[in-house]
Design an enzyme around this catalytic site. Structure first.
Site, PDB file in Angstrom:
ATOM      1  N   HIS A  19       2.583  -1.482   3.728  1.00 11.57           N
ATOM      2  CA  HIS A  19       3.127  -1.723   5.061  1.00 11.57           C
ATOM      3  C   HIS A  19       2.409  -0.864   6.101  1.00 11.57           C
ATOM      4  CE1 HIS A  19       6.990  -3.755   3.606  1.00 11.57           C
ATOM      5  NE2 HIS A  19       6.362  -3.382   2.507  1.00 11.57           N
ATOM      6  N   ASP A 121       9.062  -3.309  10.708  1.00  7.09           N
ATOM      7  CA  ASP A 121       9.636  -4.221   9.720  1.00  7.09           C
ATOM      8  C   ASP A 121      10.854  -3.566   9.068  1.00  7.09           C
ATOM      9  OD1 ASP A 121       8.192  -2.293   8.411  1.00  7.09           O
ATOM     10  OD2 ASP A 121       7.126  -3.653   7.069  1.00  7.09           O
TER      11      ASP A 121
END
Length: 494
Positions: A19, A121
């Site tokens: 990520h 996110d």
């Protein structure tokens, strides 16, 4: 008319390797191409890991308007930084970072450079941004098909498909026989086993399922835009279907290739072939593997990497090792230091039989971490044995490398299904790692049999399509410009 203040995006990705890496690519693209001011927030633990791996300079302000900050991630500070956080522990603790992130936002406002949006996110962060009156932009780091599968979580529960009735359904064929044929934009023969691993629970109050449901509702109702690291030719059908239920979606991948293409247009020269994007890798990278690959024939080496989080059992490691040895092909194998620690051994070679290490001298290269993007670009790589994390799958596709797929968790099952069945660039290893099957499949994909030729041809075709997406006038190039104008433009903040 008042003067528009410069756009200022505060990034806080879910603090694990995949990520962080893709979010940093996007942040640097927005800064370079869109003139967006960026504050990139690491967790304190990851900040320490970056500094230990790359030095203090990796987190220095490399360009005006781009800076790094850090917040606690909610985990105990005495955790071993070299061991990846347990995904479940991190998932449930990360909400503790929100007050610290709000402090960063308050400090930015007091400094005269207020944040104009938050990119994340992490659903706690997206909700907090909305509560503070800031646009919450979701940069979702899974595939589009993985996101669409996750969006079905509540529907799967409502239809009584999950949670599973009992543990037997994990092994009695239920996952294969249960067809999920009602998802817009996805194949009608999707099976329950092709959905994210979180569906494989018997707990009616499973906390992970609850988080997934809440996160998907957050994407629907609390975000102003959704950004995906994919390209339209690859996942256009599912993106079009999601566009009917989510805020505006922008597909801007593959991000490493789009970053490189943008550099070429801006400078007129290819980007330097550095092993890693500064501060993107949380572990020290072994550049020696590239020198080793330089001594190998084109398409002769199998690259093996199961990512930054998942663990193989000792039995799986041994079976895989002998499968690689028996395949007859050279290999580059990443075995993380923390994987070795879990098995009570020291270093990549410590977890493997001494006979295997001796037998494969010269044919195998073992390392604890490597510059994956550079490895997959290398002419010597002939195939990639992967866990099917999205960064890995997309990097394999972008570089025309066929894959042997062994999904283990999260969205990896969905990525595997698409890689093997829809895009046809890979073959699935199966539920168990067995040496004979590994050796057979490596020979099949790396050799001259029909299957190997087919997946290599498809991989080459997808590489060309990925390259077309990132050139000026390509879909991802155009989508990035459109996103800058519609989501990050200073005029939107007047």
């Amino acid at each position: 008319m008042p003067t528009a203040s410069p756009a200022h995006a505060v990034f806080f990705p879910y603090p694990v390797q995949g990520h962080v890496a893709s979010a940093l690519h996007l942040a640097k693209l927005l800064h370079a191409r869109g003139g967006v001011r960026v504050t990139f927030v690491h967790s304190e633990r990851n900040r320490r890991r970056v500094i230990r791996s790359h030095g203090e300079g990796a987190l220095a302000a490399g360009a005006p308007g781009f800076r790094f900050a850090a917040v606690p991630d909610g985990l105990p500070s005495d955790d071993d930084d070299d061991v990846p956080s347990d995904p479940r522990d991190l998932l449930f603790s990360i909400g503790a970072c929100v007050p610290h992130l709000k402090k960063i936002l308050d400090e930015a406002a007091a400094s005269g450079a207020p944040a104009t949006c938050v990119v994340s996110d992490v659903y706690h962060v997206l909700l907090a941004a909305r509560e503070m009156g800031l646009p919450a932009v979701a940069f979702w780091t899974t595939s589009a098909c993985g996101l669409m599968a996750s969006l079905q979580c509540k529907e799967l529960i409502d239809r009584g498909i999950i949670p599973l009735k009992d543990a037997e359904q994990l092994s009695n064929g239920y996952l294969d026989s249960t067809v999920v044929d009602w998802v817009p934009g996805m194949p009608a023969d999707m099976r329950l086993r092709d959905f994210f691993s979180f569906v494989r629970t018997t707990d009616t109050d499973d906390p992970v399922l609850a988080v997934v449901v809440s996160t998907m509702e957050c994407l629907r109702t609390a975000t102003s835009a959704v950004i995906l690291n994919t390209f339209d030719a690859l996942e256009g059908e599912v993106v079009a279907a999601m566009s009917r239920i989510l805020p505006p979606i922008y597909t801007v991948g593959p991000l490493p290739q789009l970053t490189a293409a943008s550099h070429v247009v801006a400078s007129g020269a290819d980007p330097p072939d550095t092993p890693a994007l500064s501060a993107a890798s949380l572990c020290p990278e072994d550049g020696g593997c590239l020198e080793w690959l330089g001594r190998k024939r084109p398409c002769s080496v199998l690259y093996v990497n199961f990512g930054s989080i998942v663990y193989l059992t000792s039995t799986q490691l041994v079976e895989l090792a002998w499968g690689l040895a028996d395949s007859g092909h050279d290999f580059l194998w990443v075995i993380r230091d923390d994987q070795a620690k879990v098995t009570g051994r020291d270093g990549p070679t410590g977890v493997l039989p001494a006979e295997f290490v001796e037998k494969t001298k010269g044919k195998g290269y073992l390392t604890s971490w490597c510059p994956q993007e550079a490895v997959l670009r290398h002419d010597a790589i002939g195939a990639f044995l992967t866990h099917c994390g999205w960064n890995s799958v997309l990097e394999g596709i972008s570089n025309g490398v066929p894959m042997l797929c062994y999904p283990m968790a999260a969205d990896q099952q969905t990525n595997c299904r698409y890689a093997c069945t829809e895009w046809r660039v890979g073959v699935e290893v199966g539920d168990d790692i067995e040496r004979e099957e590994v050796a057979r499949m490596v020979r099949e994909v790396m050799g001259e049999e029909i299957k190997g030729k087919e997946v290599r041809q498809r991989a080459t075709e997808w590489k060309e399509r990925a390259a077309m997406a990132v050139v000026p006038s390509g879909t991802s190039w155009v989508n990035l410009d459109r996103m800058v104008n519609e989501v990050f433009s200073p005029r939107n903040n007047v």
